[in-house]
Design a protein around this motif. Structure first.
Motif, PDB file in Angstrom:
ATOM      1  N   ALA A 216       0.824  -1.206   0.000  1.00  0.00           N
ATOM      2  CA  ALA A 216       0.000   0.000   0.000  1.00  0.00           C
ATOM      3  C   ALA A 216       0.860   1.259   0.000  1.00  0.00           C
ATOM      4  O   ALA A 216       0.423   2.334  -0.397  1.00  0.00           O
ATOM      5  CB  ALA A 216      -0.916   0.002   1.221  1.00  0.00           C
ATOM      6  N   GLU A 217       2.123   1.132   0.424  1.00  0.00           N
ATOM      7  CA  GLU A 217       3.007   2.302   0.515  1.00  0.00           C
ATOM      8  C   GLU A 217       3.872   2.499  -0.723  1.00  0.00           C
ATOM      9  O   GLU A 217       4.213   3.634  -1.074  1.00  0.00           O
ATOM     10  CB  GLU A 217       3.931   2.145   1.720  1.00  0.00           C
ATOM     11  N   GLY A 218       4.266   1.378  -1.326  1.00  0.00           N
ATOM     12  CA  GLY A 218       5.134   1.489  -2.490  1.00  0.00           C
ATOM     13  C   GLY A 218       5.179   0.170  -3.215  1.00  0.00           C
ATOM     14  O   GLY A 218       4.785  -0.862  -2.674  1.00  0.00           O
ATOM     15  N   ARG A 219       5.636   0.227  -4.447  1.00  0.00           N
ATOM     16  CA  ARG A 219       5.672  -0.975  -5.265  1.00  0.00           C
ATOM     17  C   ARG A 219       7.115  -1.238  -5.648  1.00  0.00           C
ATOM     18  O   ARG A 219       7.818  -0.338  -6.088  1.00  0.00           O
ATOM     19  CB  ARG A 219       4.867  -0.741  -6.536  1.00  0.00           C
ATOM     20  N   VAL A 220       7.569  -2.486  -5.458  1.00  0.00           N
ATOM     21  CA  VAL A 220       8.947  -2.836  -5.794  1.00  0.00           C
ATOM     22  C   VAL A 220       8.936  -3.720  -7.028  1.00  0.00           C
ATOM     23  O   VAL A 220       8.178  -4.689  -7.091  1.00  0.00           O
ATOM     24  CB  VAL A 220       9.635  -3.573  -4.627  1.00  0.00           C
ATOM     25  N   ALA A 221       9.742  -3.368  -8.020  1.00  0.00           N
ATOM     26  CA  ALA A 221       9.844  -4.193  -9.227  1.00  0.00           C
ATOM     27  C   ALA A 221      11.305  -4.517  -9.476  1.00  0.00           C
ATOM     28  O   ALA A 221      12.193  -3.696  -9.230  1.00  0.00           O
ATOM     29  CB  ALA A 221       9.248  -3.458 -10.421  1.00  0.00           C
ATOM     30  N   PHE A 222      11.547  -5.721  -9.949  1.00  0.00           N
ATOM     31  CA  PHE A 222      12.912  -6.162 -10.226  1.00  0.00           C
ATOM     32  C   PHE A 222      13.083  -6.278 -11.724  1.00  0.00           C
ATOM     33  O   PHE A 222      12.158  -6.651 -12.428  1.00  0.00           O
ATOM     34  CB  PHE A 222      13.161  -7.528  -9.593  1.00  0.00           C
ATOM     35  N   ARG A 223      14.273  -5.959 -12.172  1.00  0.00           N
ATOM     36  CA  ARG A 223      14.547  -6.196 -13.581  1.00  0.00           C
ATOM     37  C   ARG A 223      15.929  -6.795 -13.711  1.00  0.00           C
ATOM     38  O   ARG A 223      16.919  -6.201 -13.285  1.00  0.00           O
ATOM     39  CB  ARG A 223      14.466  -4.905 -14.390  1.00  0.00           C
ATOM     40  N   ILE A 248      12.396   7.494   2.548  1.00  0.00           N
ATOM     41  CA  ILE A 248      12.472   6.589   3.696  1.00  0.00           C
ATOM     42  C   ILE A 248      12.496   5.120   3.252  1.00  0.00           C
ATOM     43  O   ILE A 248      13.363   4.347   3.662  1.00  0.00           O
ATOM     44  CB  ILE A 248      11.271   6.836   4.644  1.00  0.00           C
ATOM     45  N   LEU A 249      11.576   4.742   2.374  1.00  0.00           N
ATOM     46  CA  LEU A 249      11.493   3.352   1.937  1.00  0.00           C
ATOM     47  C   LEU A 249      12.733   2.968   1.131  1.00  0.00           C
ATOM     48  O   LEU A 249      13.260   1.860   1.250  1.00  0.00           O
ATOM     49  CB  LEU A 249      10.228   3.116   1.109  1.00  0.00           C
ATOM     50  N   GLY A 250      13.201   3.897   0.299  1.00  0.00           N
ATOM     51  CA  GLY A 250      14.381   3.625  -0.527  1.00  0.00           C
ATOM     52  C   GLY A 250      15.609   3.383   0.324  1.00  0.00           C
ATOM     53  O   GLY A 250      16.388   2.453   0.079  1.00  0.00           O
ATOM     54  N   ASP A 251      15.782   4.207   1.346  1.00  0.00           N
ATOM     55  CA  ASP A 251      16.938   4.029   2.230  1.00  0.00           C
ATOM     56  C   ASP A 251      16.892   2.663   2.899  1.00  0.00           C
ATOM     57  O   ASP A 251      17.921   2.013   3.099  1.00  0.00           O
ATOM     58  CB  ASP A 251      16.973   5.130   3.298  1.00  0.00           C
ATOM     59  N   ARG A 252      15.673   2.220   3.230  1.00  0.00           N
ATOM     60  CA  ARG A 252      15.523   0.918   3.863  1.00  0.00           C
ATOM     61  C   ARG A 252      16.003  -0.204   2.920  1.00  0.00           C
ATOM     62  O   ARG A 252      16.698  -1.124   3.340  1.00  0.00           O
ATOM     63  CB  ARG A 252      14.032   0.708   4.186  1.00  0.00           C
ATOM     64  N   ILE A 253      15.653  -0.080   1.660  1.00  0.00           N
ATOM     65  CA  ILE A 253      16.080  -1.090   0.678  1.00  0.00           C
ATOM     66  C   ILE A 253      17.594  -1.073   0.514  1.00  0.00           C
ATOM     67  O   ILE A 253      18.250  -2.110   0.522  1.00  0.00           O
ATOM     68  CB  ILE A 253      15.388  -0.837  -0.689  1.00  0.00           C
ATOM     69  N   ALA A 254      18.149   0.139   0.381  1.00  0.00           N
ATOM     70  CA  ALA A 254      19.598   0.258   0.173  1.00  0.00           C
ATOM     71  C   ALA A 254      20.354  -0.345   1.346  1.00  0.00           C
ATOM     72  O   ALA A 254      21.372  -1.032   1.162  1.00  0.00           O
ATOM     73  CB  ALA A 254      19.983   1.724  -0.015  1.00  0.00           C
TER      74      ALA A 254
END
Lengths: 446, 446
Positions: A216-223, A248-254
């Motif tokens: 609901a907050e963001g969508r993650v796609a892989f390529r 915020i979400l991006g930093d969490r992924i990184a």
């Protein structure tokens, strides 16, 4: 005819050309455009491919104009008789073709600057449907354009681009996307961050990130774009709020992916990252390539200004050149073989000395399909990195990998691992930490 | 419902799936199927891609059934809720879905043999439209099928295959193609020849060939796949007659294009042609690359078995390496500069000596975007070729080119010209005859 100011929600993509519809080439343009449209939050309702036949092109255009707000086409803008896009659109829109003098001049000047006569048929490329708004082509003769075409009460827009990927990509990104971005409507923003990773499989990246983001907050796609996996986070919402959430979400992924992330930003290449690192630390690189055959050097020199930090190197495909230009000893080659950590270490050391460089990276392996043995099957590759130690001595790292895939894959993967070693080394990370089928790892001081 | 025995002439290809239509993956299935159909002489009238939406799928099927005798679809046969192909086809054909007991058993057994419980939704894969004729899937759970669907007086056939390439390929080749081959009708054959050319622009090739072929006798198509242009001649008719016509017309094209044709056959690369020539004449090649940075070596070693004729070479990006590994003299560098025919000649000579090779090719130039000067703008490239003369002496050829385009283009074009020089030299043609913006040309004996 004026252009629509309607909100754009739906897109159709039309690829033209016998070579595409007959499967002689794989249509990467459609996927590229679709991906860019999805990033803008637009809905790609259909992709079409048809050959160079007037009736089929006309049918495809009419069908697409019924289905979408914007139709992006590629191909059919060349100078030859089987390039039919301009004629077709003129017919579909019910307007005549007129010579765009500015574009005609540009094409003439392009030929002049090359010192070559312009064949008459190149002027056909400047015969555009009346009302077309040019989308400039900085790299080729064919201009692109936008054309609004009334269909009942609607005014869908045809966006016409050439089929050559290197021409169409900047045209789409620099001209078409800003035009589209202004027509997405009602303060809704689609923002995204892309991380480039290397050294983890797609499912490993997926697993690592899976529990981090609430859909609901963001969508993650892989390529997976071999040899790299990109991870894209997209957030939709009111602009300010969406950007903050993205951060915020991006930093969490990184953070979760750690050193596997070698760059942030779509399409950032490993060789560009390595280049920036070397330049900023004033370090010089050299290469000693056997199984990669020059691919590492070629990738490093794909980056403008690479002469600042790359001296060149040796493609030591034969043992003769390994000995004569790199100083690999006959004994090493005889005792351990050309595909060995020992040989790779001497190649790296020798190249570093010959080029007077700070860092040398060396590859030697079996790219296949022939040449494999039971102990050293196809895909066996040794990589070594030599660098200046703290007291004027030399530090040499090496490792054997067992890679996989066809000859070109082994070459690409080896070059990528080698460049990743340089990146990790310069960053003070351990190059031996890459997780591609490690067999052994060792450190030596020479 | 019985299957059509009508002659099949036209095919449509339908790819389904959000991941394809949104560009997250490149659809290689469509190109693969199209190529297989073209080889059967079938006319691919359109390719479609749509996402997993009932309305869009139904529209695409209805549209495709109007346009073609056979529609081949991929995807949408998985066990999850967004796999909609069976439901859609049932609706389009006006038939209900029925459980195919044999397929249901096969799926159950497949899970048993893996020792895994079968999720209930896998049985959805065996719910096929009534009247479907199964196309067996030897590698996965989803069966494919053919279904004849009346449209007015016609009976086009839907051919439904899974989207996984390794499953669909054997299904197409082993089941669908034999079925199609029996429906091609009346001994009609489609035959073609493809010529790969380098050194002429697309419009120059077009003009050269334009008056040669009567469109009633054959069809000529061009494909620019930088840096090469391919020319394909297609002839349709009764097999024996068509082949004879193809031979005569093809020879006419080859003769007209002359040495610009470097190979016959689709997708034959310059490096493969050069490799075959070198191997057959037992000649060894080496490279001395500055502006190409290793690209020539990498291309040469893309060809399996290239160690038979390629020793390797030097990537002499810096002047230091030009001097130290190739023996280019300080004086030459100071007097003529790194980008000069003189330097290129010494690079080629030096590499030939270092590698003990028969032929050496050297490149030095300004790939850009920086580094250009008024006398030597970006794209200025010197190429040299050194080879053994008749009396043990050395023959060195060189030429300055003014090439164009971005950095990667200059690199690719330079590597292509250099490889073409080797080809022309080995064939006894004059390398200096390439027509890319020649400025000067010279021959020297060292």
């Amino acid at each position: 005819m004026t252009e629509t100011s309607e909100t754009v929600r739906t897109v159709a993509i039309l690829s033209t050309g016998d070579e595409v519809v007959q499967g002689r080439i794989v249509d990467t343009n459609a996927a590229y455009i679709a991906d860019r449209m999805a990033r803008l939050g637009l809905d790609v309702v259909v992709q079409f491919t048809v050959g160079d036949y007037p009736e089929r092109l006309e049918w495809a255009w009419r069908t697409a104009l019924e289905r979408a707000d914007v139709i992006i086409s590629t191909g059919g803008l060349g100078p030859t008789a089987d390039d039919l896009t301009n004629e077709t659109l003129g017919r579909v829109a019910g307007v005549k073709l007129v010579l765009d003098e500015e574009q005609a001049d540009r094409i003439r000047r392009l030929f002049q600057s090359l010192g070559r006569p312009m064949p008459d048929n190149n002027l056909r490329q400047a015969m555009l449907p009346e009302g077309a708004v040019v989308v400039p082509n900085g790299l080729g003769t064919a201009p692109g354009y936008r054309l609004s075409i009334p269909v009942g009460a609607r005014s869908p827009v045809a966006v016409v681009l050439p089929g050559v990927p290197r021409e169409l990509k900047p045209m789409l990104e620099e001209s078409v996307e800003p035009w589209l971005a202004a027509r997405l409507g009602d303060g809704r923003s689609v923002v995204s961050r892309t991380f480039q990773t290397f050294g983890m499989s797609e499912s490993a990246v997926d697993e690592a990130v899976a529990d981090l983001i609430d859909p609901a907050e963001g969508r993650v796609a892989f390529r997976a774009s071999f040899p790299e996996i990109s991870v894209r986070l997209t957030v939709i919402g009111e602009e300010g709020e969406a950007r903050e959430r993205l951060r915020i979400l991006g930093d969490r992924i990184a953070e979760r992916l750690g050193p596997a992330v070698y760059a942030e930003g779509a399409d950032t290449k490993m060789e560009a990252v390595v280049g920036d690192l070397l330049r900023s630390r004033k370090l010089h690189l050299t290469t000693a390539e056997s199984c990669t055959g020059g691919l590492i050097g070629s990738r490093v020199t794909d980056v403008p200004g690479s002469s600042d930090y790359y001296a060149g190197g040796v493609v030591a495909y034969s043992n003769h050149l390994k000995e004569h230009l790199l100083g690999v000893s006959k004994t090493t080659l005889a005792m351990f073989g050309a595909v060995s950590e020992e040989t790779a270490c001497e190649m790296a050391s020798g190249a570093r000395k010959a080029a007077g460089a700070d860092i040398a990276v060396a590859t030697t392996g079996i790219a296949g399909p022939g040449g494999g043995t039971p102990e050293n099957p196809v895909g066996t590759v040794a990589i070594a990195l030599a660098s200046a130690g703290t007291n004027g001595d030399e530090l040499v790292l090496s490792k054997m990998y067992r890679l996989w895939g066809t000859r070109d894959w082994v070459k690409i993967l080896t070059s990528q691992v080698a460049l990743d070693w340089v990146r990790r080394h310069v960053l003070g990370l351990d190059p031996l930490d890459s997780n591609f089928g490690r067999r052994t790892g060792r450190r030596a001081r020479g």
